[in-house]
Write a protein that holds these residues in place. Structure first.
Motif, PDB file in Angstrom:
ATOM      1  N   GLY B  24      13.136  -7.685  -0.316  1.00  0.00           N
ATOM      2  CA  GLY B  24      13.970  -6.674   0.315  1.00  0.00           C
ATOM      3  C   GLY B  24      13.568  -5.256  -0.038  1.00  0.00           C
ATOM      4  N   ALA B  25      14.393  -4.316   0.379  1.00  0.00           N
ATOM      5  CA  ALA B  25      14.027  -2.901   0.321  1.00  0.00           C
ATOM      6  C   ALA B  25      14.073  -2.317  -1.081  1.00  0.00           C
ATOM      7  N   GLU B  26      14.794  -2.960  -1.995  1.00  0.00           N
ATOM      8  CA  GLU B  26      14.967  -2.297  -3.303  1.00  0.00           C
ATOM      9  C   GLU B  26      13.674  -2.227  -4.113  1.00  0.00           C
ATOM     10  N   ASP B  27      12.770  -3.188  -3.885  1.00  0.00           N
ATOM     11  CA  ASP B  27      11.487  -3.013  -4.577  1.00  0.00           C
ATOM     12  C   ASP B  27      10.391  -2.615  -3.595  1.00  0.00           C
ATOM     13  N   CYS B  28       9.445  -1.900  -4.098  1.00  0.00           N
ATOM     14  CA  CYS B  28       8.363  -1.363  -3.268  1.00  0.00           C
ATOM     15  C   CYS B  28       7.105  -1.507  -4.105  1.00  0.00           C
ATOM     16  N   ILE B  29       6.639  -2.749  -4.204  1.00  0.00           N
ATOM     17  CA  ILE B  29       5.580  -3.060  -5.164  1.00  0.00           C
ATOM     18  C   ILE B  29       4.217  -2.539  -4.733  1.00  0.00           C
ATOM     19  N   GLY B  30       4.059  -2.222  -3.454  1.00  0.00           N
ATOM     20  CA  GLY B  30       2.777  -1.724  -2.972  1.00  0.00           C
ATOM     21  C   GLY B  30       2.223  -2.617  -1.880  1.00  0.00           C
ATOM     22  N   LEU B  31       1.086  -2.219  -1.324  1.00  0.00           N
ATOM     23  CA  LEU B  31       0.453  -3.042  -0.291  1.00  0.00           C
ATOM     24  C   LEU B  31      -0.266  -4.210  -0.943  1.00  0.00           C
ATOM     25  N   LEU B  32      -0.282  -5.331  -0.247  1.00  0.00           N
ATOM     26  CA  LEU B  32      -0.948  -6.515  -0.783  1.00  0.00           C
ATOM     27  C   LEU B  32      -2.080  -6.911   0.154  1.00  0.00           C
ATOM     28  N   LEU B  33      -3.273  -6.917  -0.382  1.00  0.00           N
ATOM     29  CA  LEU B  33      -4.438  -7.373   0.383  1.00  0.00           C
ATOM     30  C   LEU B  33      -4.759  -8.792  -0.079  1.00  0.00           C
ATOM     31  N   LEU B  63       2.166  -4.955   4.598  1.00  0.00           N
ATOM     32  CA  LEU B  63       2.592  -3.550   4.643  1.00  0.00           C
ATOM     33  C   LEU B  63       4.025  -3.398   4.139  1.00  0.00           C
ATOM     34  N   PHE B  64       4.873  -4.383   4.453  1.00  0.00           N
ATOM     35  CA  PHE B  64       6.300  -4.188   4.211  1.00  0.00           C
ATOM     36  C   PHE B  64       6.709  -4.402   2.759  1.00  0.00           C
ATOM     37  N   SER B  65       5.763  -4.875   1.934  1.00  0.00           N
ATOM     38  CA  SER B  65       6.006  -4.874   0.483  1.00  0.00           C
ATOM     39  C   SER B  65       5.860  -3.439  -0.052  1.00  0.00           C
ATOM     40  N   ALA B  66       5.463  -2.521   0.831  1.00  0.00           N
ATOM     41  CA  ALA B  66       5.377  -1.101   0.482  1.00  0.00           C
ATOM     42  C   ALA B  66       6.191  -0.305   1.492  1.00  0.00           C
ATOM     43  N   SER B  67       7.349  -0.846   1.883  1.00  0.00           N
ATOM     44  CA  SER B  67       8.105  -0.223   2.986  1.00  0.00           C
ATOM     45  C   SER B  67       8.597   1.181   2.638  1.00  0.00           C
ATOM     46  N   CYS B  68       8.628   1.518   1.348  1.00  0.00           N
ATOM     47  CA  CYS B  68       9.070   2.864   0.964  1.00  0.00           C
ATOM     48  C   CYS B  68       8.095   3.951   1.427  1.00  0.00           C
ATOM     49  N   ILE B  69       6.887   3.580   1.854  1.00  0.00           N
ATOM     50  CA  ILE B  69       5.950   4.612   2.314  1.00  0.00           C
ATOM     51  C   ILE B  69       6.368   5.211   3.657  1.00  0.00           C
ATOM     52  N   MET B  70       7.301   4.555   4.350  1.00  0.00           N
ATOM     53  CA  MET B  70       7.785   5.106   5.619  1.00  0.00           C
ATOM     54  C   MET B  70       9.308   5.142   5.634  1.00  0.00           C
ATOM     55  N   ALA B  71       9.839   6.311   5.941  1.00  0.00           N
ATOM     56  CA  ALA B  71      11.288   6.488   5.914  1.00  0.00           C
ATOM     57  C   ALA B  71      11.991   5.641   6.972  1.00  0.00           C
ATOM     58  N   SER B  72      11.302   5.395   8.069  1.00  0.00           N
ATOM     59  CA  SER B  72      11.966   4.766   9.211  1.00  0.00           C
ATOM     60  C   SER B  72      11.995   3.243   9.172  1.00  0.00           C
ATOM     61  N   GLU B  86      -4.461 -15.167  -4.345  1.00  0.00           N
ATOM     62  CA  GLU B  86      -5.169 -14.134  -5.072  1.00  0.00           C
ATOM     63  C   GLU B  86      -5.134 -12.887  -4.200  1.00  0.00           C
ATOM     64  N   MET B  87      -4.847 -11.743  -4.790  1.00  0.00           N
ATOM     65  CA  MET B  87      -4.715 -10.539  -3.953  1.00  0.00           C
ATOM     66  C   MET B  87      -5.019  -9.274  -4.730  1.00  0.00           C
ATOM     67  N   MET B  88      -5.178  -8.183  -3.992  1.00  0.00           N
ATOM     68  CA  MET B  88      -5.211  -6.853  -4.597  1.00  0.00           C
ATOM     69  C   MET B  88      -3.866  -6.215  -4.290  1.00  0.00           C
ATOM     70  N   GLN B  89      -3.279  -5.630  -5.328  1.00  0.00           N
ATOM     71  CA  GLN B  89      -2.016  -4.921  -5.136  1.00  0.00           C
ATOM     72  C   GLN B  89      -2.302  -3.430  -5.244  1.00  0.00           C
ATOM     73  N   ILE B  90      -1.984  -2.710  -4.161  1.00  0.00           N
ATOM     74  CA  ILE B  90      -2.360  -1.293  -4.046  1.00  0.00           C
ATOM     75  C   ILE B  90      -1.117  -0.417  -4.202  1.00  0.00           C
ATOM     76  N   SER B  91      -1.189   0.550  -5.054  1.00  0.00           N
ATOM     77  CA  SER B  91      -0.055   1.442  -5.323  1.00  0.00           C
ATOM     78  C   SER B  91       0.506   2.060  -4.037  1.00  0.00           C
ATOM     79  N   ALA B  92       1.823   1.934  -3.825  1.00  0.00           N
ATOM     80  CA  ALA B  92       2.476   2.491  -2.632  1.00  0.00           C
ATOM     81  C   ALA B  92       2.373   4.012  -2.621  1.00  0.00           C
ATOM     82  N   ALA B  93       2.573   4.644  -3.786  1.00  0.00           N
ATOM     83  CA  ALA B  93       2.569   6.114  -3.862  1.00  0.00           C
ATOM     84  C   ALA B  93       1.187   6.673  -3.510  1.00  0.00           C
ATOM     85  N   ILE B  94       0.141   6.033  -4.026  1.00  0.00           N
ATOM     86  CA  ILE B  94      -1.218   6.516  -3.766  1.00  0.00           C
ATOM     87  C   ILE B  94      -1.581   6.276  -2.290  1.00  0.00           C
TER      88      ILE B  94
END
Lengths: 207, 207
Positions: B24-33, B63-72, B86-94
């Motif tokens: 859900g929306a409360e966590d924003c762990i980042g993008l997952l490749l 993308l939606f594991s980093a949904s905080c990157i978009m307000a809408s 196995e994945m790469m986890q990419i910082s949402a802020a960066i």
């Protein structure tokens, strides 16, 4: 510069109530910026059944009438004017060019799409989980029938309590009913506008 | 430069089958490749009912594991590993910072979202328009294809949950498929007998 380019490649357009502006993926008429009036965006099944996805009001932008600007948009919607509507129609090719060059325009487009995505997700969750549309319609019909009038006095809070739901959910669904012209809502009063459509809503589990 | 910045702000992550990565929306762990394995993206109702929206396979990006990157983005999804992944986890802020500066990254993000939007629209059309026989046939074919065998292990309950239906409905339909010699069912195992007829069943819905 970009603004000028967009303005030069846009034109003012007026459409009459009921006019179909966009019809699936084969046409890509461009982005539509609503100046006044209302557009309805919907999908149509092979059998001709329509589902309203959302409405576009003043200052809203219709993105999917320019779906050719993005390769990954793999679905069709139709767009229709629900009342006489005035808009700016912006060239898809020019918008695409600007979007490719400008991070600001690309990010704005992202937010636009996220907004529509959110509306569609909301609708899907209602339909899948709650059948809240059907439940609320059935409930209201019953209340109108008890009251023996077309107008009932109830707060959203009361309705939510009676249906075991949250006030926010009921408010949003009532708003949806309003835009569907099933009811009108004002200061604690709910007025039935289209009993026939309301009965269909109540009966149709949509699955 | 941007690529380096992303790499510096990403880390390699392995998760076990069944692990919940995002909720859900409360966590924003980042993008997952996704590098290998499979992620399931789904919504959960207040009552705990799940609907699978889509799967992410090798090279897909969540993308939606980093949904905080978009307000809408005003909706919540959950993400779970369906097998060891196995994945790469990419910082949402960066990512957000780079997306704001780079038209290329913003447009790429747009395409990503349009892809997911298309999958959700497809699902909604299945739900709204298609009959359950066709939906179940399409679903089983997909599962057989993921499993890369003719036999899958699933309870009727699990299938019902994934299709947003009731166990009784699924059991009845599976029985119908059995009597049509499309599949055989025994103790939690479903075996595909007639892929061709199953595909016809899945396609028939389009009528």
């Amino acid at each position: 510069m970009q603004k000028e380019m967009l303005e030069m490649n846009s034109f003012h357009r007026c459409v009459k109530k009921g006019e179909r502006l966009h019809n699936g993926a084969e046409d890509c008429i461009g982005l539509l910026l609503v100046l006044s009036g209302r557009l309805r965006v919907f999908t149509v099944s092979d059998e001709g059944k329509e589902i309203t996805l959302y409405r576009l009001l003043d200052r809203d932008i219709c993105l999917f009438s320019a779906s050719c600007i993005m390769a990954s948009i793999q679905f069709d919607v139709a767009v229709e004017a629900e009342c006489d509507t005035e808009m700016m129609q912006i060239s898809a090719a020019i918008y695409q060019k600007i979007m490719r060059e400008s991070a600001a325009v690309a990010n704005y487009t992202n937010e636009l799409m996220a907004m529509r995505f959110s509306e569609v997700m909301w609708l899907m969750e209602q339909v899948l989980y709650k059948k809240m549309d059907a439940r609320l319609a059935a409930y209201l019909l019953e209340e109108f029938s008890y009251a023996e009038t077309e107008t009932i006095h109830m707060t959203h809070e009361e309705i939510a309590r009676q249906l075991g739901s949250a006030r926010e959910v009921i408010s949003r669904m009532l708003k949806y009913f309003m835009t569907e012209n099933l009811i009108s809502v004002s200061r604690g009063k709910i007025t039935l506008l289209d009993a026939e459509a309301m009965r269909r809503m109540a009966a149709d589990s949509m699955r």
